[in-house]
Design a protein around this motif. Structure first.
Motif, PDB file in Angstrom:
ATOM      1  N   LYS A  11       0.812  -1.207   0.000  1.00  0.00           N
ATOM      2  CA  LYS A  11       0.000   0.000   0.000  1.00  0.00           C
ATOM      3  C   LYS A  11       0.857   1.273   0.000  1.00  0.00           C
ATOM      4  CE  LYS A  11      -4.330  -1.388   0.005  1.00  0.00           C
ATOM      5  NZ  LYS A  11      -5.132  -1.569   1.207  1.00  0.00           N
ATOM      6  N   VAL A  12       2.099   1.194   0.486  1.00  0.00           N
ATOM      7  CA  VAL A  12       2.921   2.409   0.479  1.00  0.00           C
ATOM      8  C   VAL A  12       3.825   2.478  -0.750  1.00  0.00           C
ATOM      9  CG1 VAL A  12       2.952   2.708   2.973  1.00  0.00           C
ATOM     10  CG2 VAL A  12       4.753   1.388   1.895  1.00  0.00           C
ATOM     11  N   CYS A  13       3.743   1.471  -1.602  1.00  0.00           N
ATOM     12  CA  CYS A  13       4.620   1.457  -2.778  1.00  0.00           C
ATOM     13  C   CYS A  13       4.082   2.387  -3.857  1.00  0.00           C
ATOM     14  CB  CYS A  13       4.740   0.047  -3.331  1.00  0.00           C
ATOM     15  SG  CYS A  13       5.639   0.006  -4.882  1.00  0.00           S
ATOM     16  N   PRO A  14       4.840   3.424  -4.229  1.00  0.00           N
ATOM     17  CA  PRO A  14       4.333   4.370  -5.217  1.00  0.00           C
ATOM     18  C   PRO A  14       4.297   3.795  -6.629  1.00  0.00           C
ATOM     19  CG  PRO A  14       6.566   4.940  -4.639  1.00  0.00           C
ATOM     20  CD  PRO A  14       6.162   3.817  -3.731  1.00  0.00           C
ATOM     21  N   SER A  63       7.893 -10.505  -3.862  1.00  0.00           N
ATOM     22  CA  SER A  63       8.978  -9.535  -3.922  1.00  0.00           C
ATOM     23  C   SER A  63       8.634  -8.497  -4.993  1.00  0.00           C
ATOM     24  CB  SER A  63      10.223 -10.315  -4.335  1.00  0.00           C
ATOM     25  OG  SER A  63      11.357  -9.746  -3.815  1.00  0.00           O
ATOM     26  N   ALA A  64       9.283  -7.333  -4.948  1.00  0.00           N
ATOM     27  CA  ALA A  64       8.944  -6.281  -5.908  1.00  0.00           C
ATOM     28  C   ALA A  64       9.137  -6.749  -7.348  1.00  0.00           C
ATOM     29  CB  ALA A  64       9.811  -5.059  -5.663  1.00  0.00           C
ATOM     30  N   MET A  65       8.257  -6.312  -8.220  1.00  0.00           N
ATOM     31  CA  MET A  65       8.446  -6.585  -9.646  1.00  0.00           C
ATOM     32  C   MET A  65       9.638  -5.746 -10.083  1.00  0.00           C
ATOM     33  SD  MET A  65       4.530  -6.060 -10.675  1.00  0.00           S
ATOM     34  CE  MET A  65       4.409  -6.787 -12.292  1.00  0.00           C
ATOM     35  N   CYS A 115       9.798  -1.501  -9.644  1.00  0.00           N
ATOM     36  CA  CYS A 115      10.379  -0.940  -8.421  1.00  0.00           C
ATOM     37  C   CYS A 115      11.306   0.230  -8.758  1.00  0.00           C
ATOM     38  CB  CYS A 115      11.151  -2.016  -7.679  1.00  0.00           C
ATOM     39  SG  CYS A 115      12.008  -1.404  -6.231  1.00  0.00           S
ATOM     40  N   ILE A 116      11.020   1.396  -8.175  1.00  0.00           N
ATOM     41  CA  ILE A 116      11.864   2.554  -8.453  1.00  0.00           C
ATOM     42  C   ILE A 116      12.913   2.746  -7.364  1.00  0.00           C
ATOM     43  CG2 ILE A 116      10.140   3.779  -9.818  1.00  0.00           C
ATOM     44  CD1 ILE A 116       9.731   5.520  -7.241  1.00  0.00           C
ATOM     45  N   GLY A 117      12.951   1.817  -6.423  1.00  0.00           N
ATOM     46  CA  GLY A 117      14.008   1.848  -5.418  1.00  0.00           C
ATOM     47  C   GLY A 117      13.871   2.937  -4.386  1.00  0.00           C
ATOM     48  N   CYS A 118      12.640   3.189  -3.904  1.00  0.00           N
ATOM     49  CA  CYS A 118      12.463   4.286  -2.961  1.00  0.00           C
ATOM     50  C   CYS A 118      12.527   3.820  -1.510  1.00  0.00           C
ATOM     51  CB  CYS A 118      11.136   4.974  -3.215  1.00  0.00           C
ATOM     52  SG  CYS A 118       9.737   3.888  -2.888  1.00  0.00           S
ATOM     53  N   ARG A 119      12.383   2.565  -1.227  1.00  0.00           N
ATOM     54  CA  ARG A 119      12.407   1.966   0.117  1.00  0.00           C
ATOM     55  C   ARG A 119      11.194   2.321   0.975  1.00  0.00           C
ATOM     56  NH1 ARG A 119      17.509   2.873   3.447  1.00  0.00           N
ATOM     57  NH2 ARG A 119      17.184   5.014   2.823  1.00  0.00           N
ATOM     58  N   ASN A 120      10.139   2.839   0.379  1.00  0.00           N
ATOM     59  CA  ASN A 120       8.938   3.091   1.178  1.00  0.00           C
ATOM     60  C   ASN A 120       8.455   1.813   1.852  1.00  0.00           C
ATOM     61  OD1 ASN A 120       8.636   5.771   0.775  1.00  0.00           O
ATOM     62  ND2 ASN A 120       6.745   5.652  -0.408  1.00  0.00           N
ATOM     63  N   LYS A 164      13.981  -6.146   2.245  1.00  0.00           N
ATOM     64  CA  LYS A 164      15.400  -5.782   2.195  1.00  0.00           C
ATOM     65  C   LYS A 164      15.628  -4.962   0.939  1.00  0.00           C
ATOM     66  CE  LYS A 164      17.279  -9.690   4.692  1.00  0.00           C
ATOM     67  NZ  LYS A 164      18.452 -10.560   4.819  1.00  0.00           N
ATOM     68  N   PHE A 165      16.751  -4.265   0.916  1.00  0.00           N
ATOM     69  CA  PHE A 165      16.977  -3.405  -0.237  1.00  0.00           C
ATOM     70  C   PHE A 165      18.382  -3.562  -0.785  1.00  0.00           C
ATOM     71  CE2 PHE A 165      17.659   0.506  -2.553  1.00  0.00           C
ATOM     72  CZ  PHE A 165      16.536   0.494  -3.337  1.00  0.00           C
ATOM     73  N   ASP A 166      18.471  -3.626  -2.086  1.00  0.00           N
ATOM     74  CA  ASP A 166      19.749  -3.777  -2.753  1.00  0.00           C
ATOM     75  C   ASP A 166      20.076  -2.460  -3.462  1.00  0.00           C
ATOM     76  OD1 ASP A 166      21.786  -4.346  -4.542  1.00  0.00           O
ATOM     77  OD2 ASP A 166      21.158  -6.438  -4.755  1.00  0.00           O
ATOM     78  N   LYS A 212      16.788  -2.277  -6.159  1.00  0.00           N
ATOM     79  CA  LYS A 212      15.486  -2.937  -6.061  1.00  0.00           C
ATOM     80  C   LYS A 212      15.279  -3.542  -4.685  1.00  0.00           C
ATOM     81  CE  LYS A 212      16.975  -7.480  -7.423  1.00  0.00           C
ATOM     82  NZ  LYS A 212      17.342  -8.358  -8.513  1.00  0.00           N
ATOM     83  N   MET A 213      14.027  -3.687  -4.340  1.00  0.00           N
ATOM     84  CA  MET A 213      13.679  -4.304  -3.070  1.00  0.00           C
ATOM     85  C   MET A 213      13.511  -5.807  -3.286  1.00  0.00           C
ATOM     86  SD  MET A 213      10.729  -5.808  -1.988  1.00  0.00           S
ATOM     87  CE  MET A 213       9.117  -5.358  -1.466  1.00  0.00           C
ATOM     88  N   TYR A 214      13.870  -6.605  -2.276  1.00  0.00           N
ATOM     89  CA  TYR A 214      13.545  -8.028  -2.333  1.00  0.00           C
ATOM     90  C   TYR A 214      13.084  -8.481  -0.962  1.00  0.00           C
ATOM     91  CZ  TYR A 214      18.391  -8.540  -0.616  1.00  0.00           C
ATOM     92  OH  TYR A 214      19.552  -8.435   0.091  1.00  0.00           O
TER      93      TYR A 214
END
Ligand code: SF4
Ligand code: SF4
Lengths: 380, 180
Positions: B62-65, B79-81, B85-90, B101-103, B108-110
């Motif tokens: 829900k917080v993913c823009p 996991s994020a598509m 994924c724009i890599g915002c870490r929301n 987790k974030f790379d 990208k998030m995974y």
């Protein structure tokens, strides 16, 4: 804008109407009041118009999500702030160059994937741009005299050059260049999809494979057209032209609704350096539990606003929100709650975090009378 | 999916087999997506395993823009598509349990996807299949109910009596996707 919006059925219909008007006007300008419309390519034209409407509707719907809206709102705010202009420009330029033009982050996921994606992306964007420019007659080529070749933009002659110069050669063959890029990229992507079993975990045929095969059909039929008129003196040309037109039409209609829709989403990535993280991986906000840096103030404010808008209540007894703690502390809070021990931060939550995970245990939700517990104890 | 994940944190012996197993799962790209952490290193060596709750109404999504976090028909939160994924870490900050987790390298998030390729067919996820102390289990709903009931009784025997509002404190973690 608000007043204008009320005269329409919805936001999406308002923007679609505006887009249609703009397209109509551009077409009117570039075709000399519709006298020079190319009827042979009317299929392309209608499909392109639907493409633009589909794009508008999808983008509007996407922009209405609270999370997206919040991020866009902050981006606009920051763009208007005088003091942040330097940071904004830097964010836009680095995102444009690193993420969109060079796509560095995909190369980090693997050279093969990087090359494949770069070829498909730029092949596709290039082909689309040329297709739109030609079908709407925004751009065309004209021989002014035998030694001058001109690029006509919206009916005005702009660039002039010699018909045998490199640039002229490149413009005759622009579509062939972009489609060759696409072809190589697509073959790489399809090979990867066939070979790599890890991808099959979440692969969906209609979502991940269909666009690849669709683009392949489009590219191959387009290249066959070139081969046909260049080397086979037009053999099967009308039939191939029709097949190519069909594939392009299907592709244009599909674009706004499938996997390819990620293309217009990507520019939102500018919001990350612009609003939140000026330097990649550098945080500025401390966790209130362990004092480690884990995020930045603006982002936490935004996340809490988004959660609040959607009725997520992650507030703790001490008035802090869960997102004021770093992820590691949040994990610890969860464990401590479930082990029925005071958390290292001294405060526990009154209730379990409501995640509504859909499992309901009969018996636990109802009040039992006191004797039930006495009986259980008594057995021992 | 008929089975549920069942965690008993205090059973964890800190061997980190689940993390090793997670790295081997298809599509995880040799990076683990679960956690094994100390409750309080200065107090004891007690560890606990932690993975995604697969919330029915996931805060992360829900917080993913970019709308990059998808939920499967069984209810697994994936996991994020990667393309969106724009890599915002929301998501990392929105999740109440600190799971995604974030790379930074790959932007990208995974996150734990409950080994979707396995659990889709009711095969235990990697972590549960290797846990030597049964801290992580993938079991039938009935079995989970039975375990919970027994746990509650044990708590009562130890004199921990729940009041009306904190019964949840007396039963161990359970989660997962259960669709009848
Ligand atoms: S990542 Fe967090 S919010 Fe998302 S499903 Fe898992 S536990 Fe729920
Ligand atoms: S990091 Fe990716 S998945 Fe997470 S909220 Fe941002 S865009 Fe969505």
């Amino acid at each position: 804008m608000k007043g204008l919006e009320r005269s329409f059925y919805s936001k999406a219909s308002m923007y679609s109407f505006i887009v249609l008007m703009v397209l109509f006007f551009l077409l009117w300008m570039s075709t000399g009041q519709f006298t020079k419309v190319k009827w042979a390519s009317s299929g392309y034209m209608i499909a392109s118009i639907i493409f633009f409407i589909g794009m508008t509707i999808r983008l509007t719907a996407w922009g209405l999500r609270p999370a997206t809206q919040q991020m866009i709102k902050r981006s606009f705010q920051n763009m208007k702030t005088k003091k942040r202009q330097k940071r904004n420009t830097k964010a836009i330029v680095t995102t444009l160059v690193d993420n969109i033009i060079l796509q560095k982050y995909i190369f980090k996921r693997g050279i093969y994937r990087g090359v494949q994606h770069w070829l498909i992306a730029w092949g596709c964007i290039g082909s689309l741009a040329i297709t739109f420019a030609l079908t709407f007659n925004w751009m065309s080529f004209k021989m002014v005299d035998p030694s001058t070749f001109a690029v006509v933009v919206f009916g005005f002659e702009t660039l002039k050059m010699h018909p045998e110069s490199i640039f002229a050669e490149m413009s005759y063959n622009a579509l062939n260049i972009t489609s060759s890029m696409l072809l190589v990229g697509l073959v790489m992507a399809i090979t990867r999809r066939l070979k790599n079993n890890d991808l099959k975990v979440t692969e969906r045929a209609e979502f991940d494979l269909l666009p690849l095969y669709l683009m392949l059909a489009m590219t191959v039929s387009g290249l066959v057209l070139t081969v046909s008129y260049k080397f086979l003196s037009g053999w099967m040309h009308p039939q191939m032209a029709l097949i190519h037109q069909i594939t392009v039409v299907v592709f244009l209609l599909y674009f706004p609704f499938g996997k390819l829709f990620h293309l217009p989403i990507r520019p939102l990535a500018t919001a990350v350096p612009m609003n939140y993280q000026e330097e990649v991986g550098v945080d500025t906000k401390n966790c209130i539990g362990c004092d480690e840096l884990y995020s930045n103030d603006d982002q936490i404010t935004d996340v809490q606003a988004i959660l609040g808008q959607q009725n997520f209540d992650f507030e703790m007894q001490d008035g802090h929100k869960l997102s004021d703690y770093c992820p590691a502390c949040r994990r610890k809070i969860r464990v401590m709650n479930h082990l029925n021990m005071p958390s290292p931060f001294g405060k526990t939550m009154e209730e379990p975090v409501q995640t509504n995970n859909g499992i309901h245990i009969p018996g636990f939700g109802r009040e039992r009378n006191e004797t039930f517990y006495e009986d259980v104890k008594g057995e021992k | 999916m008929k089975k549920v994940m069942y965690l008993e944190f205090e059973r964890c012996i800190g061997c980190r087999s689940c993390q090793a197993a997670c790295r081997e799962c298809g599509g995880h790209d040799a990076k683990e997506r679960n956690y094994v952490e100390y409750i309080d290193f200065f107090e004891s060596r007690q560890t606990y395993p932690m993975m995604c709750m697969q919330c029915k109404d996931p805060a992360c999504a829900k917080v993913c823009p970019a709308n990059a976090i998808q939920i499967t028909e069984e209810g697994v939160v994936l996991s994020a598509m990667e393309e969106k994924c724009i890599g915002c870490r929301n998501c990392t900050f929105g999740c109440p349990f600190g799971i995604p987790k974030f790379d930074f390298e790959e932007n990208k998030m995974y996150k734990c996807d409950m080994c979707y390729d396995r659990t889709k067919y009711d095969i235990s996820p990697m972590c549960a299949s290797v846990c030597p102390s049964d801290a992580i289990r993938f079991i039938d709903h009935d079995e989970m109910m039975e375990l919970r009931r027994r746990r509650t009784q044990m708590n009562l025997i130890e004199g921990k009596k729940p009041s009306q509002n904190d019964k949840w404190q007396y039963v161990p973690e359970f989660f997962g996707v259960y669709s009848d």
